[in-house]
Write an enzyme that holds these catalytic residues in place. Sequence first.
Site, PDB file in Angstrom:
ATOM      1  CG  HIS A 263      40.552  36.718  49.685  1.00 40.67           C
ATOM      2  ND1 HIS A 263      39.414  37.367  50.088  1.00 40.67           N
ATOM      3  CD2 HIS A 263      40.628  36.904  48.342  1.00 40.67           C
ATOM      4  CE1 HIS A 263      38.838  37.935  49.043  1.00 40.67           C
ATOM      5  NE2 HIS A 263      39.550  37.659  47.973  1.00 40.67           N
ATOM      6  CB  CYS A 264      41.778  31.088  48.567  1.00 44.63           C
ATOM      7  SG  CYS A 264      42.819  32.281  47.717  1.00 44.63           S
TER       8      CYS A 264
END
Length: 433
Positions: A263-264
């Site tokens: 997600h980053c």
Amino acid sequence: MAGREAIIGVVGLGYVGLPLARSIAERGFRILGFDLDPKKVETLNRGESYIRHIPSTTVRALRQDDRFRATATPSDLQQADAILLCVPTPLNRHREPDISAVVSSSRMLVEILRPGQLVVLESTTYPGTTDEVVKPILEESGLKAGKDFFLAYSPEREDPGNIDYRTSTIPKVVGADDANSRRAAEALYDAVVTETVPVSSSRTAEAVKITENVFRSVNIALVNELKVIYSAMGIDVWEVIDAAKTKPFGFMPFYPGPGLGGHCIPIDPFYLTWKAREYDIATRFIELAGEVNTAMPRYVVERLARALDEKCGVALSRSKLLVVGLAYKKNVDDTRESPALRLIEMLEERGAKVDYFDPYVPVIPNTREYGHLAGRPTASWTAETLASFDAALISTDHDEVDYGLLAKHCPLVIDTRNVLEQRGLSGNNLLKA
């Protein structure tokens, strides 16, 4: 906070919120976890976990000691003395920030916000979100930030699957736009983590998180590009990196792969490029890194197609393939932004029949971009099954996978993670990509 008497609310019980709730509860606080998904709430209140690296025994222990309770009722959060927002911040289809979850969570809090509460945004976002988005919404309650309630930003620094670090042992950056809010947030995190790192403003704290992930994205793009160059020269990029990292200064090893996941790193840099446009600033370096990393799945597919033709005499369009590993990184069950999903899609677009194997992902979950793949079960891991494929593509290098069985029975194995060499496996049917 210092006496662990405060009740801490955690909004969003996913891969960030649940580990954070666990760490705070283990420090003696009572936790009120909130999630919109009633199934998650029911699962946790039964003492069960849905995240692999947080065992159900941990959840049961917290439930038995009455330190943790989950709820889907927003009004319950009024009991909390501090409320931590750990909601998703993805990109939309135009690769622009989607902070709708931050907005909706903030609007939910307007209805229950009371004097003296601390609100901390932990979701990764662009600099200015706390001040420009969250604060005005919360102040619709009639309460003023820094005076009636406290508002801060503290970026999550989770690294799922990393056994050396967990939430409580990773230093926590804390930023706020007034001294009272900063002190309140520091008081909370001082009681939870080994070290707090206060910074001058919420924007600075937001920029810290973005900078960390831009740094990783750019360096991964560099080694991905080097992999393509060195491969054409007949040089093993993994050997180059292993030798280069023996230098005790001036070099930090990063490793290539089939694309970026999680997600980053695939998302956060685009939050900064989007915000930079507001200031008429071009982010060419960051965007170029994004282009390089985004192109890696296509490079891997082409390498696989050539190998199938040269080694097996099989066209990609008529092949039966196995993608090994669906999670975005080793030893976790998290498939968010996983390059394996894109690889499956691209291979099937080229006509291949594709299965996958992942010991931690029994069924492909529903995702926004790959909903058409949802529901597919993992393949079995037997000699007979592995021999039935024309080739296998290692996308994720889980430790628990028996790669020896794969190398022995699959006609062709394409390794994007260098795991076969690390296991001491060799053979004419084993290739790096």
